[in-house]
Enzyme design. Structure first.
Site, PDB file in Angstrom:
ATOM      1  CG  ASP A   1      -2.052   0.983   1.114  1.00 28.79           C
ATOM      2  OD1 ASP A   1      -2.285   1.485  -0.007  1.00 28.79           O
ATOM      3  OD2 ASP A   1      -2.727   1.237   2.125  1.00 28.79           O
TER       4      ASP A   1
ATOM      5  CD  GLU B   1      -6.459  -0.167  -2.273  1.00 30.04           C
ATOM      6  OE1 GLU B   1      -7.589  -0.139  -1.820  1.00 30.04           O
ATOM      7  OE2 GLU B   1      -5.548   0.564  -1.846  1.00 30.04           O
TER       8      GLU B   1
ATOM      9  CG  ASP C   1      -0.096   3.684   6.711  1.00 29.24           C
ATOM     10  OD1 ASP C   1      -1.306   3.957   6.546  1.00 29.24           O
ATOM     11  OD2 ASP C   1       0.793   4.543   6.821  1.00 29.24           O
TER      12      ASP C   1
END
Ligand SMILES: [Zn+2]
Length: 381
Positions: free
Chosen positions: A192, A284, A366
């Site tokens: 991420d 993502e 995170d």
């Protein structure tokens, strides 16, 4: 038993070079001709499109180019290598193909100021002998700074010469190279973009991340930013049209170029390590990311860098026999407990660490999101 099949891939290797005054003159002229041919062909195509609603084929453009060269006012087009001019028509053709397929906006004119100056030479327009590269119509080999060697036995197929706004010359050499898949590994990872860090991984990798899985912004980045701000302030103080202003402009461009180069190098090292250490890599999709992220956030990773990371992971995974999964479905990655699946009620941005009310697990915000991306990626396979 997995069979390690070597594959032939095209790889570009970029180097700086220092042209002789004659080469610089010839190349600058070539850049100008490339831009002119591109713009003229675009004009013709636009006219055909507006008048008859039809496209113009590459063959037709090519015939036009031949006709232009025969006219007195455009005869100078014959003084540069014809190959970069043909390549400009091919690039325009590709731009129209993308436009008609609705993948891109209508092609735009190349402006003298904004466009990158470049010329592309295919095999017939350069010679490659004993590690020396000579372009058509330039006579002498380019003085290239071989910052890293070309692969053993590499045969260049396309050479692109460019000059950036800082006045530096680059040559990008496209070669066929052999890559061999790496031995399979057990590791899997979710990635991420962090808020305070460059990237966040679902697990720590020694030498790449810190103890929890975060990849810090490179140390040079802050110093570079300071340097850029200083150069921009100096530029703002210079009088319009003065030679000092032109110099200050080049300085700003130079700092920009340095930031871009260093960032790309850094991302290359990072993505190579990630691909080496993991068999499956989940990330993502950018559009999903944008749905979730607050646009006002000062993001550690810009969209452009994120796109670079994804592209690098994509081709490196393909080269080395790894699997990249792009999660394109939205889910509340920050609020979802990666340990038990419970969804927390709210997760304001200032919350960096939280404890799941359902199972009691403590999460770094995170890292937890990266773990959820990994789980979603593994589920999607
Ligand atoms: Zn939980």
């Amino acid at each position: 038993m997995m069979c390690a099949m070597a594959q032939r891939v095209k790889r570009a290797f970029t180097y700086r070079f220092y042209p002789t005054p004659e080469q610089a003159e010839q190349l600058a002229r070539t850049f100008g001709c490339v831009r002119l041919v591109y713009n003229k062909a675009l004009e013709e195509r636009s006219r055909a499109y507006a008048l008859h609603g039809r496209g113009v084929s590459y063959g037709e453009s090519s015939a036009m180019l031949a006709a232009w060269k025969r006219t007195q006012e455009l005869a100078f087009l014959g003084e540069v290598s014809s190959v970069p001019l043909q390549q400009a028509l091919r690039h325009l053709q590709a731009a129209f193909t993308n436009f008609f397929a609705k993948r891109a906006a209508y092609p735009r004119f190349k402006s003298r100021k904004r466009s990158r100056l470049s010329a592309e030479y295919t095999r017939s327009a350069f010679t490659w002998r004993d590690g020396r590269l000579t372009l058509a119509k330039t006579g002498t080999p380019l003085r290239i700074v071989w910052s890293r060697p070309l692969p053993e036995g590499a045969e260049p197929s396309t050479v692109t010469v460019s000059r950036n706004a800082a006045g530096r010359w680059f040559v990008s050499i496209l070669c066929e190279d052999t890559v061999r898949p790496l031995d399979p590994v057990e590791g899997v990872v979710g990635i991420d973009a962090g808020i305070a860090s460059l990237l966040v991984l679902s697990r720590p990798i020694p030498g790449v991340t810190d103890a929890v899985g975060k990849v810090a912004n490179p140390r040079h980045e802050r110093a570079d930013r300071v340097r850029l701000a200083r150069a921009q302030r100096a530029l703002a103080r210079k009088e319009k049209g003065s030679s000092n202003r032109a110099k200050a402009k080049v300085r700003v461009a130079r700092v920009h170029a340095r930031i871009t180069d260093r960032r790309r190098d850094h991302l290359h090292k990072l993505t190579t390590s990630i691909v080496r250490e993991n068999q499956v890599i989940a990330i993502e999709d950018l559009t999903v990311r944008n749905l979730v992220r607050n646009r006002r956030l000062a993001r550690a990773v810009s969209d452009a860098s994120w796109r670079q990371v994804r592209t690098m992971l994509e081709y490196k995974a393909a080269w080395y026999g790894r699997e990249l999964v792009v999660v394109d479905r939205w889910f509340p990655s920050s609020k979802l407990c990666s340990a038990c699946g419970a969804v927390a009620a709210a997760m304001p941005l200032e919350v960096r660490e939280w404890v799941c009310a359902a199972c009691g697990a403590t999460h770094d915000r995170d890292v937890n999101a990266a773990k959820n991306i990994l789980a979603a990626g593994l589920a999607e396979r």
